[in-house]
Write a protein that holds these residues in place. Structure first.
Motif, PDB file in Angstrom:
ATOM      1  N   PRO A  88       0.824  -1.206   0.000  1.00 38.33           N
ATOM      2  CA  PRO A  88       0.000   0.000   0.000  1.00 38.33           C
ATOM      3  C   PRO A  88       0.864   1.264   0.000  1.00 38.33           C
ATOM      4  N   LEU A  89       0.307   2.313  -0.598  1.00 34.04           N
ATOM      5  CA  LEU A  89       1.077   3.544  -0.805  1.00 34.04           C
ATOM      6  C   LEU A  89       1.386   4.303   0.481  1.00 34.04           C
ATOM      7  N   VAL A  90       0.400   4.389   1.372  1.00 32.37           N
ATOM      8  CA  VAL A  90       0.598   5.230   2.551  1.00 32.37           C
ATOM      9  C   VAL A  90       1.788   4.760   3.406  1.00 32.37           C
ATOM     10  N   PRO A  91       1.910   3.449   3.674  1.00 31.87           N
ATOM     11  CA  PRO A  91       3.103   3.007   4.432  1.00 31.87           C
ATOM     12  C   PRO A  91       4.422   3.272   3.689  1.00 31.87           C
ATOM     13  N   ARG A  92       4.375   3.239   2.354  1.00 31.74           N
ATOM     14  CA  ARG A  92       5.596   3.564   1.597  1.00 31.74           C
ATOM     15  C   ARG A  92       5.998   5.012   1.866  1.00 31.74           C
ATOM     16  N   LEU A  93       4.998   5.881   1.814  1.00 27.35           N
ATOM     17  CA  LEU A  93       5.274   7.305   2.063  1.00 27.35           C
ATOM     18  C   LEU A  93       5.790   7.505   3.495  1.00 27.35           C
ATOM     19  N   SER A  94       5.201   6.755   4.438  1.00 25.00           N
ATOM     20  CA  SER A  94       5.641   6.865   5.833  1.00 25.00           C
ATOM     21  C   SER A  94       7.100   6.458   5.979  1.00 25.00           C
ATOM     22  N   ARG A  95       7.487   5.364   5.313  1.00 25.49           N
ATOM     23  CA  ARG A  95       8.878   4.917   5.435  1.00 25.49           C
ATOM     24  C   ARG A  95       9.840   5.938   4.837  1.00 25.49           C
ATOM     25  N   ALA A  96       9.472   6.502   3.681  1.00 20.56           N
ATOM     26  CA  ALA A  96      10.342   7.514   3.069  1.00 20.56           C
ATOM     27  C   ALA A  96      10.461   8.732   3.995  1.00 20.56           C
ATOM     28  N   LEU A  97       9.341   9.128   4.588  1.00 16.39           N
ATOM     29  CA  LEU A  97       9.372  10.276   5.511  1.00 16.39           C
ATOM     30  C   LEU A  97      10.215   9.979   6.747  1.00 16.39           C
ATOM     31  N   ASP A  98      10.158   8.741   7.219  1.00 14.52           N
ATOM     32  CA  ASP A  98      11.003   8.354   8.361  1.00 14.52           C
ATOM     33  C   ASP A  98      12.476   8.581   8.040  1.00 14.52           C
ATOM     34  N   ARG A  99      12.872   8.144   6.855  1.00 16.86           N
ATOM     35  CA  ARG A  99      14.278   8.317   6.474  1.00 16.86           C
ATOM     36  C   ARG A  99      14.602   9.791   6.299  1.00 16.86           C
ATOM     37  N   TYR A 100      13.677  10.524   5.702  1.00 16.46           N
ATOM     38  CA  TYR A 100      13.889  11.965   5.515  1.00 16.46           C
ATOM     39  C   TYR A 100      14.049  12.671   6.866  1.00 16.46           C
ATOM     40  N   LEU A 101      13.169  12.371   7.801  1.00 20.38           N
ATOM     41  CA  LEU A 101      13.247  13.044   9.110  1.00 20.38           C
ATOM     42  C   LEU A 101      14.513  12.647   9.869  1.00 20.38           C
ATOM     43  N   ALA A 102      14.970  11.412   9.672  1.00 21.93           N
ATOM     44  CA  ALA A 102      16.239  11.000  10.294  1.00 21.93           C
ATOM     45  C   ALA A 102      17.389  11.829   9.706  1.00 21.93           C
ATOM     46  N   PHE A 103      17.321  12.073   8.404  1.00 18.49           N
ATOM     47  CA  PHE A 103      18.340  12.906   7.745  1.00 18.49           C
ATOM     48  C   PHE A 103      18.314  14.330   8.317  1.00 18.49           C
ATOM     49  N   GLN A 178      10.190  18.880  18.343  1.00 13.99           N
ATOM     50  CA  GLN A 178       8.860  18.517  18.831  1.00 13.99           C
ATOM     51  C   GLN A 178       7.837  18.767  17.739  1.00 13.99           C
ATOM     52  N   PRO A 179       6.808  17.963  17.549  1.00 20.78           N
ATOM     53  CA  PRO A 179       6.535  16.694  18.226  1.00 20.78           C
ATOM     54  C   PRO A 179       7.542  15.604  17.808  1.00 20.78           C
ATOM     55  N   PRO A 180       7.561  14.446  18.525  1.00 18.23           N
ATOM     56  CA  PRO A 180       8.452  13.351  18.163  1.00 18.23           C
ATOM     57  C   PRO A 180       8.288  12.999  16.681  1.00 18.23           C
ATOM     58  N   SER A 181       9.388  12.505  16.050  1.00 14.35           N
ATOM     59  CA  SER A 181       9.382  12.379  14.595  1.00 14.35           C
ATOM     60  C   SER A 181       8.304  11.430  14.070  1.00 14.35           C
ATOM     61  N   ASP A 182       7.931  10.397  14.846  1.00 11.37           N
ATOM     62  CA  ASP A 182       6.903   9.490  14.307  1.00 11.37           C
ATOM     63  C   ASP A 182       5.530  10.163  14.283  1.00 11.37           C
ATOM     64  N   GLU A 183       5.324  11.064  15.249  1.00  8.59           N
ATOM     65  CA  GLU A 183       4.069  11.817  15.269  1.00  8.59           C
ATOM     66  C   GLU A 183       4.037  12.825  14.109  1.00  8.59           C
ATOM     67  N   LEU A 184       5.169  13.495  13.927  1.00  7.74           N
ATOM     68  CA  LEU A 184       5.269  14.457  12.822  1.00  7.74           C
ATOM     69  C   LEU A 184       5.045  13.739  11.487  1.00  7.74           C
ATOM     70  N   ARG A 185       5.666  12.567  11.355  1.00 12.53           N
ATOM     71  CA  ARG A 185       5.518  11.780  10.114  1.00 12.53           C
ATOM     72  C   ARG A 185       4.046  11.481   9.828  1.00 12.53           C
ATOM     73  N   ASP A 186       3.311  10.984  10.828  1.00 11.91           N
ATOM     74  CA  ASP A 186       1.896  10.647  10.609  1.00 11.91           C
ATOM     75  C   ASP A 186       1.073  11.887  10.257  1.00 11.91           C
ATOM     76  N   TRP A 187       1.416  12.961  10.923  1.00 11.93           N
ATOM     77  CA  TRP A 187       0.714  14.222  10.675  1.00 11.93           C
ATOM     78  C   TRP A 187       0.915  14.662   9.216  1.00 11.93           C
ATOM     79  N   LEU A 188       2.175  14.570   8.746  1.00 12.23           N
ATOM     80  CA  LEU A 188       2.489  14.969   7.367  1.00 12.23           C
ATOM     81  C   LEU A 188       1.805  14.053   6.349  1.00 12.23           C
ATOM     82  N   VAL A 189       1.786  12.752   6.664  1.00 11.97           N
ATOM     83  CA  VAL A 189       1.123  11.806   5.752  1.00 11.97           C
ATOM     84  C   VAL A 189      -0.368  12.126   5.679  1.00 11.97           C
ATOM     85  N   ASP A 190      -0.984  12.367   6.835  1.00  8.88           N
ATOM     86  CA  ASP A 190      -2.415  12.710   6.855  1.00  8.88           C
ATOM     87  C   ASP A 190      -2.684  13.991   6.067  1.00  8.88           C
TER      88      ASP A 190
END
Lengths: 217, 217
Positions: A88-103, A178-190
């Protein structure tokens, strides 16, 4: 005569290895200080080499070193978007955002300085490198969306969201991550799904895409 | 001796009037060409005055003239956000966006050059002027939203949307001002409501605001 042959006191590295080592040292300095505050002496010290050696590799001085470091960071950043075209597309976008936010997390001050502009080391070349990353991000997203020939409304939506993500990253660094990166990631995906839905109301191509996304889940 | 007294051949203008006239001429040139391609000769010609006169007002040359023109454009841009605090919020936002898009339409190439960065006339001072406009836009929006003490999520949402609007303006100029500005305006307003709703799911302050907005209609 290669630069490493000329400096027998240092560990023997190939030209490419030495160049990478210097870029890495520069990047780690640019990550914690604005480019204005990093000197070639600092880079030499961080890499454990002499200042002349740094100049031999980057005869254009700090500007050249900065651009090379930026190019290498840009490549790294583009790798964040490498994501298998599976599932599914949404988890793909989440994973890419995770890597981006880590960068973003890792490159910190250098990332801010670069995107906020007005830096003394900013030139049309550095701007072009950054724009290249933005364009690559848009290409990746459109290709994951499976749209061969995206119309202007869909392209504009994707580019606007990429800009909003950039702004979010800068604000995030400003606000002590802030907020923690996983929260920010979900917010951006939404937000991405929400703005796509807004565009879907006025663009049949995006409407079809949003339907496919909904069926995806 | 005032500059106008020194140039009796020209229509007698007060120092302030002359300055405004030169800035206006400069702005209209910067609107159609990138700053790099505008010379002081061009400004003198457009204003119908001599080159020395331009230098008398702007002894710092093009950089000083550009910054002054930018400051005057920034003031004009901030006026776009002046909107009486009356009636439903969404139409207020629409009216402010109408004025903003008219400004973008008018200032065209200069607007792009400025926001795209990497210009030879870009400095930390010009960046600060542009950032000042962004901050003013955020303040205006938050004040219209009637939130006295906006939390980080609401602030971030507003700032992300402002950046997205900026990106949209640049793309719009790039794409020969398509879609028509009233369509773009409605699209941007809808996006604002959509991203607020996304934030509302994770922030009680924004949730209360979205409820109030819905009751507003």
């Amino acid at each position: 005569m290669t630069p490493s042959a000329a400096t027998p006191a240092y560990r023997r590295l190939s030209v490419e290895e030495r160049r990478s080592q210097l870029l890495e040292a520069a990047l780690s300095l640019f990550a914690h200080r604005v480019p204005e505050d990093v000197s070639l002496d600092d880079v030499a010290e961080a890499a454990g080499v002499s200042r002349p050696l740094v100049y031999r590799y980057f005869p254009g001085g700090k500007q050249q070193l900065y651009e090379a470091a930026l190019r290498s960071a840009a490549e790294e950043l583009e790798h964040c978007f490498d994501e298998p075209r599976e599932g599914p597309l949404v988890p793909r976008l989440s994973r890419a955002l995770d890597r981006y936010l880590a960068f973003v997390d890792q490159h910190d001050a250098g990332f801010s300085a670069l995107l906020q502009g007005g830096s003394v080391v900013e030139t049309s070349r550095t701007t072009a490198i950054v724009d290249g990353v933005r364009r690559a991000a848009a290409r990746h997203i459109l290709s994951h969306l499976g749209v061969a020939d995206p119309g202007p409304r869909l392209r504009m939506t994707v580019r606007m969201w990429i800009t909003a993500v950039e702004a979010a990253s800068l604000i995030w660094l400003d606000e002590d991550k802030q907020p923690p990166s996983d929260e920010l990631r979900d917010w951006l995906v939404d937000q991405f799904v929400a703005v796509l839905s807004v565009t879907a109301r006025r663009d049949p191509q995006t409407a079809a895409l949003v339907d496919a996304l909904a069926a995806d889940d």
